[in-house]
Scaffold this motif. Sequence first.
Motif, PDB file in Angstrom:
ATOM      1  N   ILE A 168       0.842  -1.208   0.000  1.00  0.00           N
ATOM      2  CA  ILE A 168       0.000   0.000   0.000  1.00  0.00           C
ATOM      3  C   ILE A 168       0.871   1.249   0.000  1.00  0.00           C
ATOM      4  N   GLU A 169       1.874   1.259   0.867  1.00  0.00           N
ATOM      5  CA  GLU A 169       2.770   2.413   0.945  1.00  0.00           C
ATOM      6  C   GLU A 169       3.469   2.676  -0.388  1.00  0.00           C
ATOM      7  N   ASP A 170       3.871   1.619  -1.065  1.00  0.00           N
ATOM      8  CA  ASP A 170       4.625   1.760  -2.319  1.00  0.00           C
ATOM      9  C   ASP A 170       3.739   2.058  -3.520  1.00  0.00           C
ATOM     10  N   ASN A 171       2.509   1.534  -3.515  1.00  0.00           N
ATOM     11  CA  ASN A 171       1.681   1.597  -4.716  1.00  0.00           C
ATOM     12  C   ASN A 171       0.482   2.543  -4.638  1.00  0.00           C
ATOM     13  N   VAL A 172       0.018   2.828  -3.430  1.00  0.00           N
ATOM     14  CA  VAL A 172      -1.113   3.754  -3.263  1.00  0.00           C
ATOM     15  C   VAL A 172      -0.632   5.072  -2.683  1.00  0.00           C
ATOM     16  N   GLY A 173       0.218   4.982  -1.673  1.00  0.00           N
ATOM     17  CA  GLY A 173       0.745   6.184  -1.043  1.00  0.00           C
ATOM     18  C   GLY A 173       0.939   5.976   0.441  1.00  0.00           C
ATOM     19  N   PRO A 174       1.655   6.883   1.095  1.00  0.00           N
ATOM     20  CA  PRO A 174       1.862   6.784   2.538  1.00  0.00           C
ATOM     21  C   PRO A 174       0.520   6.768   3.283  1.00  0.00           C
ATOM     22  N   ILE A 175       0.365   5.839   4.194  1.00  0.00           N
ATOM     23  CA  ILE A 175      -0.893   5.720   4.932  1.00  0.00           C
ATOM     24  C   ILE A 175      -0.951   6.829   5.982  1.00  0.00           C
ATOM     25  N   ASP A 176      -1.936   7.702   5.833  1.00  0.00           N
ATOM     26  CA  ASP A 176      -2.139   8.798   6.786  1.00  0.00           C
ATOM     27  C   ASP A 176      -3.140   8.428   7.874  1.00  0.00           C
ATOM     28  N   ILE A 177      -4.078   7.547   7.519  1.00  0.00           N
ATOM     29  CA  ILE A 177      -5.195   7.201   8.411  1.00  0.00           C
ATOM     30  C   ILE A 177      -5.364   5.684   8.416  1.00  0.00           C
ATOM     31  N   LEU A 178      -5.439   5.102   9.589  1.00  0.00           N
ATOM     32  CA  LEU A 178      -5.749   3.681   9.730  1.00  0.00           C
ATOM     33  C   LEU A 178      -6.996   3.541  10.581  1.00  0.00           C
ATOM     34  N   VAL A 179      -7.963   2.787  10.072  1.00  0.00           N
ATOM     35  CA  VAL A 179      -9.147   2.443  10.862  1.00  0.00           C
ATOM     36  C   VAL A 179      -9.117   0.936  11.087  1.00  0.00           C
ATOM     37  N   ASN A 180      -8.862   0.530  12.326  1.00  0.00           N
ATOM     38  CA  ASN A 180      -8.862  -0.886  12.688  1.00  0.00           C
ATOM     39  C   ASN A 180     -10.294  -1.302  13.012  1.00  0.00           C
ATOM     40  N   ASN A 181     -10.983  -1.808  11.998  1.00  0.00           N
ATOM     41  CA  ASN A 181     -12.401  -2.137  12.152  1.00  0.00           C
ATOM     42  C   ASN A 181     -12.684  -3.633  12.170  1.00  0.00           C
ATOM     43  N   ALA A 182     -11.792  -4.454  11.643  1.00  0.00           N
ATOM     44  CA  ALA A 182     -12.076  -5.892  11.534  1.00  0.00           C
ATOM     45  C   ALA A 182     -12.457  -6.464  12.891  1.00  0.00           C
ATOM     46  N   GLY A 183     -13.529  -7.245  12.908  1.00  0.00           N
ATOM     47  CA  GLY A 183     -13.977  -7.827  14.168  1.00  0.00           C
ATOM     48  C   GLY A 183     -15.010  -8.904  13.938  1.00  0.00           C
ATOM     49  N   MET A 184     -15.323  -9.624  15.020  1.00  0.00           N
ATOM     50  CA  MET A 184     -16.324 -10.678  14.932  1.00  0.00           C
ATOM     51  C   MET A 184     -17.029 -10.818  16.265  1.00  0.00           C
ATOM     52  N   GLN A 185     -18.156 -11.508  16.252  1.00  0.00           N
ATOM     53  CA  GLN A 185     -18.949 -11.752  17.453  1.00  0.00           C
ATOM     54  C   GLN A 185     -19.387 -13.215  17.466  1.00  0.00           C
ATOM     55  N   LEU A 186     -19.221 -13.865  18.594  1.00  0.00           N
ATOM     56  CA  LEU A 186     -19.691 -15.239  18.790  1.00  0.00           C
ATOM     57  C   LEU A 186     -20.392 -15.294  20.142  1.00  0.00           C
ATOM     58  N   ARG A 187     -21.701 -15.499  20.123  1.00  0.00           N
ATOM     59  CA  ARG A 187     -22.487 -15.475  21.359  1.00  0.00           C
ATOM     60  C   ARG A 187     -22.677 -16.885  21.917  1.00  0.00           C
ATOM     61  N   ALA A 188     -22.486 -17.026  23.234  1.00  0.00           N
ATOM     62  CA  ALA A 188     -22.765 -18.287  23.934  1.00  0.00           C
ATOM     63  C   ALA A 188     -22.630 -18.030  25.424  1.00  0.00           C
ATOM     64  N   PRO A 189     -23.365 -18.781  26.254  1.00  0.00           N
ATOM     65  CA  PRO A 189     -23.183 -18.645  27.701  1.00  0.00           C
ATOM     66  C   PRO A 189     -21.717 -18.902  28.063  1.00  0.00           C
ATOM     67  N   LEU A 190     -21.181 -18.114  28.968  1.00  0.00           N
ATOM     68  CA  LEU A 190     -19.756 -18.182  29.265  1.00  0.00           C
ATOM     69  C   LEU A 190     -19.335 -19.563  29.764  1.00  0.00           C
ATOM     70  N   GLU A 191     -20.205 -20.223  30.557  1.00  0.00           N
ATOM     71  CA  GLU A 191     -19.822 -21.523  31.101  1.00  0.00           C
ATOM     72  C   GLU A 191     -19.697 -22.603  30.023  1.00  0.00           C
ATOM     73  N   ASN A 192     -20.297 -22.350  28.861  1.00  0.00           N
ATOM     74  CA  ASN A 192     -20.222 -23.308  27.753  1.00  0.00           C
ATOM     75  C   ASN A 192     -19.453 -22.753  26.550  1.00  0.00           C
ATOM     76  N   TYR A 193     -18.764 -21.630  26.743  1.00  0.00           N
ATOM     77  CA  TYR A 193     -18.105 -20.989  25.606  1.00  0.00           C
ATOM     78  C   TYR A 193     -16.947 -21.857  25.132  1.00  0.00           C
TER      79      TYR A 193
END
Length: 256
Positions: free
Chosen positions: A82-107
């Motif tokens: 990205i730095e070499d082909n698009v340009g110097p990164i001025d802004i980074l948004v760390n958005n990647a994420g996931m959710q997995l729901r379950a009762p904690l005792e059975n997680y």
Amino acid sequence: MNVVNLFGLSGRVALVTGSSAGIGFALAHGLAGAGAKVVLNGREPAKLALAAERLRQEGLSAHEMAFDVTDSSAVRPAIEWIEDNVGPIDILVNNAGMQLRAPLENYPEDAWHALMKTNVDSVFHVGQAVAKCMIPRGRGKIINICSVQSELGRPSIAPYAASKGAVKMLTKGMAIDWGKHGLQVNGLGPGYFKTELNRALVEDKAFSEWLIGRTPSRRWGELEDLVGAAIFLASNASNFVNGQIIYVDGGVTASL
């Protein structure tokens, strides 16, 4: 002071992880609309290409870079490209994420590790790789996507809340270590938003009634509600804002 220059992002390069759909795409769309050249990220090249094309059809500047944000050996060369082909990164948004729901005792243990790897490790890997590029330039904006669960718990999501609490504190640590180099690192904490991932909750009448009653603004969040805060944190308007978490939640974290 020119307000357009204060909030404008013209000429800046913004990398948004997990941005082929949902909150990530909405934030990339908003940053591009403010003038940034955005780089979309995800693990599915075809889906990513479609998302980038949607932005280009609106006349916005968009590129795509498919890589696994949880794999440090994939992150480093991707950032270099990205730095070499698009340009110097001025802004980074760390958005990647996931959710997995379950009762904690059975997680399941494997689910715990998968969630932490995606929600926490990715912020460390990508944040560190991008910061190493930003530090010699003496400037940069990093926005880590936190959550109201960085502050509040709910049944069946204890691991998710733990991960988002970790992102909150990692954000503060990044600001402390990198502020002296001219970087501003802040968090954006969404409340409950109408996204594809939340469709089951939106369509659950009992939950929606409870949430709307619990939220001072008396409604679900819409994706466009996040854009203004993201532009603020990405722009010169936030040059003395560091280590803060802005909750865009309709007031949920302010009310018992």
